[in-house]
Design a protein around this motif. Structure first.
Motif, PDB file in Angstrom:
ATOM      1  N   LEU A   1       0.846  -1.196   0.000  1.00 61.07           N
ATOM      2  CA  LEU A   1       0.000   0.000   0.000  1.00 61.07           C
ATOM      3  C   LEU A   1       0.879   1.242   0.000  1.00 61.07           C
ATOM      4  N   ARG A   2       0.429   2.292  -0.651  1.00 61.84           N
ATOM      5  CA  ARG A   2       1.120   3.575  -0.559  1.00 61.84           C
ATOM      6  C   ARG A   2       0.919   4.140   0.843  1.00 61.84           C
ATOM      7  N   PRO A   3       1.936   4.784   1.409  1.00 69.82           N
ATOM      8  CA  PRO A   3       1.766   5.392   2.735  1.00 69.82           C
ATOM      9  C   PRO A   3       0.590   6.357   2.748  1.00 69.82           C
ATOM     10  N   SER A   4      -0.181   6.272   3.792  1.00 69.39           N
ATOM     11  CA  SER A   4      -1.327   7.157   3.930  1.00 69.39           C
ATOM     12  C   SER A   4      -1.194   7.931   5.227  1.00 69.39           C
ATOM     13  N   PRO A   5      -1.900   9.044   5.376  1.00 69.10           N
ATOM     14  CA  PRO A   5      -1.788   9.827   6.608  1.00 69.10           C
ATOM     15  C   PRO A   5      -2.458   9.186   7.803  1.00 69.10           C
ATOM     16  N   GLY A   6      -3.091   8.045   7.614  1.00 72.06           N
ATOM     17  CA  GLY A   6      -3.647   7.345   8.769  1.00 72.06           C
ATOM     18  C   GLY A   6      -5.068   7.716   9.089  1.00 72.06           C
ATOM     19  N   GLY A   7      -5.806   8.232   8.130  1.00 69.92           N
ATOM     20  CA  GLY A   7      -7.210   8.515   8.383  1.00 69.92           C
ATOM     21  C   GLY A   7      -7.450   9.996   8.563  1.00 69.92           C
ATOM     22  N   PRO A   8      -8.703  10.412   8.612  1.00 73.05           N
ATOM     23  CA  PRO A   8      -9.020  11.830   8.724  1.00 73.05           C
ATOM     24  C   PRO A   8      -8.575  12.416  10.044  1.00 73.05           C
ATOM     25  N   ARG A   9      -8.047  13.614  10.007  1.00 74.70           N
ATOM     26  CA  ARG A   9      -7.631  14.292  11.220  1.00 74.70           C
ATOM     27  C   ARG A   9      -8.833  14.913  11.923  1.00 74.70           C
ATOM     28  N   ALA A  10      -8.807  14.847  13.232  1.00 78.09           N
ATOM     29  CA  ALA A  10      -9.859  15.512  13.991  1.00 78.09           C
ATOM     30  C   ALA A  10      -9.609  17.012  13.962  1.00 78.09           C
ATOM     31  N   SER A  11     -10.642  17.800  14.064  1.00 82.63           N
ATOM     32  CA  SER A  11     -10.470  19.244  14.162  1.00 82.63           C
ATOM     33  C   SER A  11      -9.728  19.559  15.450  1.00 82.63           C
ATOM     34  N   ASP A  12      -9.151  20.762  15.541  1.00 83.46           N
ATOM     35  CA  ASP A  12      -8.390  21.125  16.726  1.00 83.46           C
ATOM     36  C   ASP A  12      -9.234  21.026  17.993  1.00 83.46           C
ATOM     37  N   ALA A  13     -10.471  21.508  17.920  1.00 88.96           N
ATOM     38  CA  ALA A  13     -11.340  21.478  19.104  1.00 88.96           C
ATOM     39  C   ALA A  13     -11.664  20.048  19.500  1.00 88.96           C
ATOM     40  N   ALA A  14     -11.987  19.225  18.502  1.00 87.32           N
ATOM     41  CA  ALA A  14     -12.323  17.832  18.792  1.00 87.32           C
ATOM     42  C   ALA A  14     -11.108  17.093  19.338  1.00 87.32           C
ATOM     43  N   ALA A  15      -9.933  17.361  18.765  1.00 81.25           N
ATOM     44  CA  ALA A  15      -8.724  16.709  19.231  1.00 81.25           C
ATOM     45  C   ALA A  15      -8.424  17.095  20.676  1.00 81.25           C
ATOM     46  N   THR A  16      -8.585  18.375  21.003  1.00 78.96           N
ATOM     47  CA  THR A  16      -8.353  18.833  22.372  1.00 78.96           C
ATOM     48  C   THR A  16      -9.286  18.124  23.342  1.00 78.96           C
TER      49      THR A  16
END
Length: 276
Positions: A151-166
C-alpha cells in the motif's frame, strides 16, 4: 547458543497474540505454514529457510515477514545457530481496519522496523506495562505496513479538528488519571474517544509530546514525589502509584528526578526537621 524456546500469549481485548523467544543450533523446522503472519527479528546468528521457491537467509538486523498459509521450513545457516524473537499477529490485529497489504519481500533490512518490532516484543514478554507494550506494538505494525507493504503510505485517516482533538486528549488524560494503579488498555482508551489505536496515539502525542504510556509514567512519578514527601515508604508508594514494584518505581523515579525514591524522601524529611 543452546536449544531454548519460550512462548508467551498476550491479549489486547480483541485479539490474542502469540510471541516466540528462541535460540536453536541443531533444530530443523519441517515444512509448515501458519494461520497468522509471522514477523520476526534475528538477534544472534543466522537462519535460513525456503519460502516461495527460494532459499532465504536472515541474519542479525534482518526483519522477516511471512504471510499466512505460506509453506516454509527453517534451520541454522551457520554452525553456531541463531536466536530470534517472533510475533504472530492475525490479519485483523495487524491491519486493524486498514486495507490489507501484501509484502513484497520476506526478508528486509530496515533498522527502524527491526528496532520497533524487537522493542514491542521485549515489552510484551516482560509484561510490566501492558499499555506501553501495546502502544509500541501499534507503532511497530504501522512501520512494517507502511514501509514494506504494497500500500502507498497514507496519513492514517481523517484528522480531527483542533477542538475535537483537544476534547479527546482531555478525555484520555482523565481516563488515565482515574486510577493510577490500573491503566486502561490501549484499545479501551481508543474506543473511549472513538478513534483507532494508531490515530489515538498520534493525536495524543501531537498534543502532549508523549504517547499515553509515557505521559502516565510521568504522572505516576509526580504523584510519587508527593507521597514520598509526606513520609510514605518507597514500597508503599510503588503500590499506590501503579508501578509493578519498588524496583520499577526506582528506575523511573531516578530517570526523572536524578535520585532514588529513598534519597528523595530522606532529603525532604531532613529538610522538614531543620529548625526554622
Amino acid at each position: 547458543m543452546g536449544e531454548t524456546a519460550a512462548w508467551t500469549r498476550v491479549d489486547d481485548g480483541r485479539h490474542a497474540l502469540d510471541l516466540l523467544t528462541a535460540s536453536y543450533r541443531r533444530h530443523r523446522f519441517t515444512r509448515h505454514s501458519h494461520a497468522t503472519y509471522a514477523i520476526g527479528v534475528v538477534t544472534c546468528g543466522e537462519e535460513e529457510f525456503h519460502y516461495r521457491g527460494e532459499l532465504r537467509r536472515a541474519g542479525v538486523g534482518s526483519l522477516a515477514i511471512l504471510e499466512p498459509g505460506e509453506p516454509h521450513d527453517g534451520q541454522a545457516a551457520r554452525p553456531d545457530g541463531w536466536a530470534y524473537r517472533v510475533l504472530y499477529p492475525s490479519e485483523g490485529m495487524l491491519f486493524d481496519g486498514r486495507e490489507r497489504a501484501g509484502f513484497r519481500e520476506p526478508i528486509v533490512t530496515d533498522p527502524r522496523s527491526v528496532h520497533l518490532v524487537r522493542a514491542a516484543h521485549e515489552e510484551l514478554t516482560a509484561g510490566v506495562d501492558p499499555l506501553a507494550a501495546h502502544s509500541r506494538l501499534v507503532w511497530a505494525f504501522e512501520a512494517v505496513i507502511q514501509r514494506h507493504g504494497d500500500l502507498r503510505p497514507s496519513p492514517g485517516g481523517p484528522r480531527a479538528s483542533d477542538a475535537a482533538a483537544t476534547r479527546k486528549v482531555a478525555e484520555i488524560r482523565d481516563r488515565l488519571l482515574a486510577d493510577l494503579r490500573c491503566a486502561p488498555s490501549l484499545r479501551e482508551l481508543a474506543a473511549g474517544v472513538e478513534l483507532s489505536p494508531f490515530h489515538m496515539l498520534r493525536v495524543f502525542r501531537e498534543a502532549t509530546g508523549f504517547p499515553p504510556h509515557a505521559w502516565l509514567v510521568l504522572e505516576r512519578v509526580c504523584h510519587a514525589r508527593h507521597l514520598l514527601a509526606a513520609g510514605r515508604s518507597p514500597a508503599e508508594v510503588a503500590g499506590a502509584t501503579g508501578f509493578a514494584d519498588q524496583a520499577h518505581l526506582t528506575r523511573w523515579f531516578k530517570r526523572v528526578t536524578g535520585v532514588t525514591p529513598a534519597a528523595f524522601r530522606n532529603s525532604v524529611q531532613d529538610a522538614a526537621r531543620q529548625p526554622a
